[in-house]
Design a protein around this motif. Structure first.
Motif, PDB file in Angstrom:
ATOM      1  N   VAL A   1       0.805  -1.115   0.052  1.00  0.00           N
ATOM      2  CA  VAL A   1      -0.090   0.034   0.060  1.00  0.00           C
ATOM      3  C   VAL A   1       1.025   1.198   0.034  1.00  0.00           C
ATOM      4  N   LYS A   2       1.827   1.167   0.806  1.00  0.00           N
ATOM      5  CA  LYS A   2       2.621   2.292   0.860  1.00  0.00           C
ATOM      6  C   LYS A   2       3.224   2.640  -0.312  1.00  0.00           C
ATOM      7  N   LEU A   3       4.050   1.644  -1.119  1.00  0.00           N
ATOM      8  CA  LEU A   3       4.266   1.791  -2.469  1.00  0.00           C
ATOM      9  C   LEU A   3       3.422   2.259  -3.584  1.00  0.00           C
ATOM     10  N   VAL A   4       2.309   1.910  -3.468  1.00  0.00           N
ATOM     11  CA  VAL A   4       1.384   2.049  -4.576  1.00  0.00           C
ATOM     12  C   VAL A   4       0.629   3.372  -4.255  1.00  0.00           C
ATOM     13  N   ARG A   5       0.429   3.579  -3.107  1.00  0.00           N
ATOM     14  CA  ARG A   5      -0.553   4.845  -2.841  1.00  0.00           C
ATOM     15  C   ARG A   5       0.576   6.170  -2.536  1.00  0.00           C
ATOM     16  N   ASP A   6       1.637   5.717  -1.728  1.00  0.00           N
ATOM     17  CA  ASP A   6       2.510   6.937  -1.716  1.00  0.00           C
ATOM     18  C   ASP A   6       3.720   7.240  -2.175  1.00  0.00           C
ATOM     19  N   GLY A   7       3.866   6.278  -3.365  1.00  0.00           N
ATOM     20  CA  GLY A   7       4.987   6.570  -4.051  1.00  0.00           C
ATOM     21  C   GLY A   7       6.471   5.823  -3.824  1.00  0.00           C
ATOM     22  N   TRP A   8       7.122   6.043  -4.750  1.00  0.00           N
ATOM     23  CA  TRP A   8       8.579   5.048  -4.665  1.00  0.00           C
ATOM     24  C   TRP A   8       9.427   5.806  -3.274  1.00  0.00           C
ATOM     25  N   LYS A   9       9.067   7.026  -2.875  1.00  0.00           N
ATOM     26  CA  LYS A   9      10.012   7.252  -1.674  1.00  0.00           C
ATOM     27  C   LYS A   9       9.365   6.786  -0.421  1.00  0.00           C
ATOM     28  N   ALA A  10       8.026   6.095  -0.611  1.00  0.00           N
ATOM     29  CA  ALA A  10       7.341   6.017   0.971  1.00  0.00           C
ATOM     30  C   ALA A  10       8.097   5.369   1.861  1.00  0.00           C
ATOM     31  N   LEU A  11       9.097   4.270   1.629  1.00  0.00           N
ATOM     32  CA  LEU A  11       9.503   3.397   2.372  1.00  0.00           C
ATOM     33  C   LEU A  11      11.294   4.017   2.781  1.00  0.00           C
ATOM     34  N   THR A  12      11.397   5.123   2.278  1.00  0.00           N
ATOM     35  CA  THR A  12      12.852   5.429   2.532  1.00  0.00           C
ATOM     36  C   THR A  12      13.267   5.942   3.838  1.00  0.00           C
ATOM     37  N   PRO A  13      12.068   6.551   4.446  1.00  0.00           N
ATOM     38  CA  PRO A  13      12.428   6.921   6.038  1.00  0.00           C
ATOM     39  C   PRO A  13      12.403   5.361   6.831  1.00  0.00           C
ATOM     40  N   LEU A  14      12.148   4.177   6.409  1.00  0.00           N
ATOM     41  CA  LEU A  14      12.396   3.124   7.118  1.00  0.00           C
ATOM     42  C   LEU A  14      13.723   2.216   6.701  1.00  0.00           C
ATOM     43  N   ALA A  15      14.670   2.943   5.740  1.00  0.00           N
ATOM     44  CA  ALA A  15      15.853   2.173   5.371  1.00  0.00           C
ATOM     45  C   ALA A  15      16.655   2.010   6.667  1.00  0.00           C
ATOM     46  N   GLY A  16      17.153   1.008   6.590  1.00  0.00           N
ATOM     47  CA  GLY A  16      18.302   0.579   7.662  1.00  0.00           C
ATOM     48  C   GLY A  16      17.761   0.341   8.994  1.00  0.00           C
ATOM     49  N   LYS A  17      16.696   0.269   9.287  1.00  0.00           N
ATOM     50  CA  LYS A  17      15.962  -0.043  10.504  1.00  0.00           C
ATOM     51  C   LYS A  17      15.918  -1.546  11.032  1.00  0.00           C
ATOM     52  N   GLY A  18      16.267  -2.161  10.241  1.00  0.00           N
ATOM     53  CA  GLY A  18      16.451  -3.896  10.553  1.00  0.00           C
ATOM     54  C   GLY A  18      14.947  -4.427  10.706  1.00  0.00           C
ATOM     55  N   LEU A  19      13.921  -3.780   9.718  1.00  0.00           N
ATOM     56  CA  LEU A  19      12.856  -4.326  10.092  1.00  0.00           C
ATOM     57  C   LEU A  19      12.537  -5.720   9.335  1.00  0.00           C
ATOM     58  N   ARG A  20      11.825  -6.572  10.100  1.00  0.00           N
ATOM     59  CA  ARG A  20      11.584  -7.984   9.498  1.00  0.00           C
ATOM     60  C   ARG A  20      10.264  -8.245   9.297  1.00  0.00           C
ATOM     61  N   GLN A  21       9.947  -9.283   8.428  1.00  0.00           N
ATOM     62  CA  GLN A  21       8.457  -9.655   8.363  1.00  0.00           C
ATOM     63  C   GLN A  21       8.441 -11.202   8.944  1.00  0.00           C
ATOM     64  N   GLY A  22       7.848 -11.378   9.472  1.00  0.00           N
ATOM     65  CA  GLY A  22       7.561 -12.780  10.060  1.00  0.00           C
ATOM     66  C   GLY A  22       8.451 -12.982  11.162  1.00  0.00           C
ATOM     67  N   TYR A  23       9.045 -12.216  11.759  1.00  0.00           N
ATOM     68  CA  TYR A  23       9.845 -12.115  12.820  1.00  0.00           C
ATOM     69  C   TYR A  23       9.881 -10.881  13.614  1.00  0.00           C
ATOM     70  N   GLU A  24      10.379 -10.709  14.791  1.00  0.00           N
ATOM     71  CA  GLU A  24      10.430  -9.418  15.479  1.00  0.00           C
ATOM     72  C   GLU A  24      11.663  -8.480  14.715  1.00  0.00           C
ATOM     73  N   HIS A  25      11.389  -7.327  14.736  1.00  0.00           N
ATOM     74  CA  HIS A  25      12.307  -6.503  13.848  1.00  0.00           C
ATOM     75  C   HIS A  25      13.724  -6.528  14.753  1.00  0.00           C
ATOM     76  N   ALA A  26      14.864  -6.793  13.883  1.00  0.00           N
ATOM     77  CA  ALA A  26      16.161  -6.861  14.437  1.00  0.00           C
ATOM     78  C   ALA A  26      16.915  -5.547  14.890  1.00  0.00           C
ATOM     79  N   GLY A  27      16.383  -4.148  14.255  1.00  0.00           N
ATOM     80  CA  GLY A  27      16.756  -3.071  15.080  1.00  0.00           C
ATOM     81  C   GLY A  27      18.070  -2.722  14.346  1.00  0.00           C
ATOM     82  N   GLU A  28      18.212  -1.466  14.263  1.00  0.00           N
ATOM     83  CA  GLU A  28      19.316  -0.785  13.890  1.00  0.00           C
ATOM     84  C   GLU A  28      20.913  -1.002  14.487  1.00  0.00           C
ATOM     85  N   ILE A  29      21.895  -1.017  14.000  1.00  0.00           N
ATOM     86  CA  ILE A  29      23.255  -0.928  14.499  1.00  0.00           C
ATOM     87  C   ILE A  29      23.691   0.175  14.647  1.00  0.00           C
ATOM     88  N   ASP A  30      23.892   0.901  15.539  1.00  0.00           N
ATOM     89  CA  ASP A  30      24.520   2.276  15.889  1.00  0.00           C
ATOM     90  C   ASP A  30      25.980   2.242  15.561  1.00  0.00           C
TER      91      ASP A  30
END
Length: 157
Positions: free
Chosen positions: A128-157
């Motif tokens: 939905v984010k990609l279709v509705r909000d466009g190709w930049k929609a997920l950019t703020p989430l880059a490098g966050k260690g997000l996982r699907q099916g599992y708990e998020h891994a989180g960022e490495i500082d």
């Protein structure tokens, strides 16, 4: 006149969890004004043509929901399907989000179900984010260690 977003959901009868039904519900909740088209096929090797047909019917993005057994043959079938889905994306310049559950991800069937539902839910929102909000929609989430099916891994500082 507003732009009507159309989402495609392709799932299989081989899956042991009704991920297609969940994807439709999540997409409709996230984008109530959008339209969802569902196409169910027998197995993962049938998903590339389903995705392509959904795109040809007007879908602006597709989520494919597959289930892979435990054998080496199953893994080869997934590899073939994955290459097919990548090819569809390149041929159509349209996002096809491949959501696949592999039976060897968990020994416990209840845990497998949790993985399938979590992965489906999170990737449906991504679509939905990609279709509705466009190709930049997920950019703020880059490098966050997000996982699907599992708990998020989180960022490495």
């Amino acid at each position: 006149m507003s732009f009507r977003r159309i989402y495609g959901v392709a799932d299989t009868t081989f899956s042991r969890v009704n991920m297609g039904e969940l994807a439709v519900k999540v997409i409709k909740k996230e984008d109530p004004e959008g339209e969802v088209r569902r196409y169910t096929v027998p197995g993962i090797k049938d998903l590339p043509v389903a995705a392509k047909r959904l795109i040809e019917s007007g879908c602006h993005g597709v989520i494919t929901l597959g289930w892979v057994g435990r054998t080496q043959l199953d893994k080869y079938s997934y590899l073939a399907a994955s290459i097919g889905l990548i090819t569809v994306q390149l041929m159509t310049s349209t996002h096809v989000i491949d959501v696949t559950v592999h039976e060897d991800e968990a020994e416990d069937e209840e845990r497998l179900k949790e993985i399938a539902l979590d992965r489906t839910r999170k990737h449906s929102v991504n679509l939905v984010k990609l279709v509705r909000d466009g190709w930049k929609a997920l950019t703020p989430l880059a490098g966050k260690g997000l996982r699907q099916g599992y708990e998020h891994a989180g960022e490495i500082d």
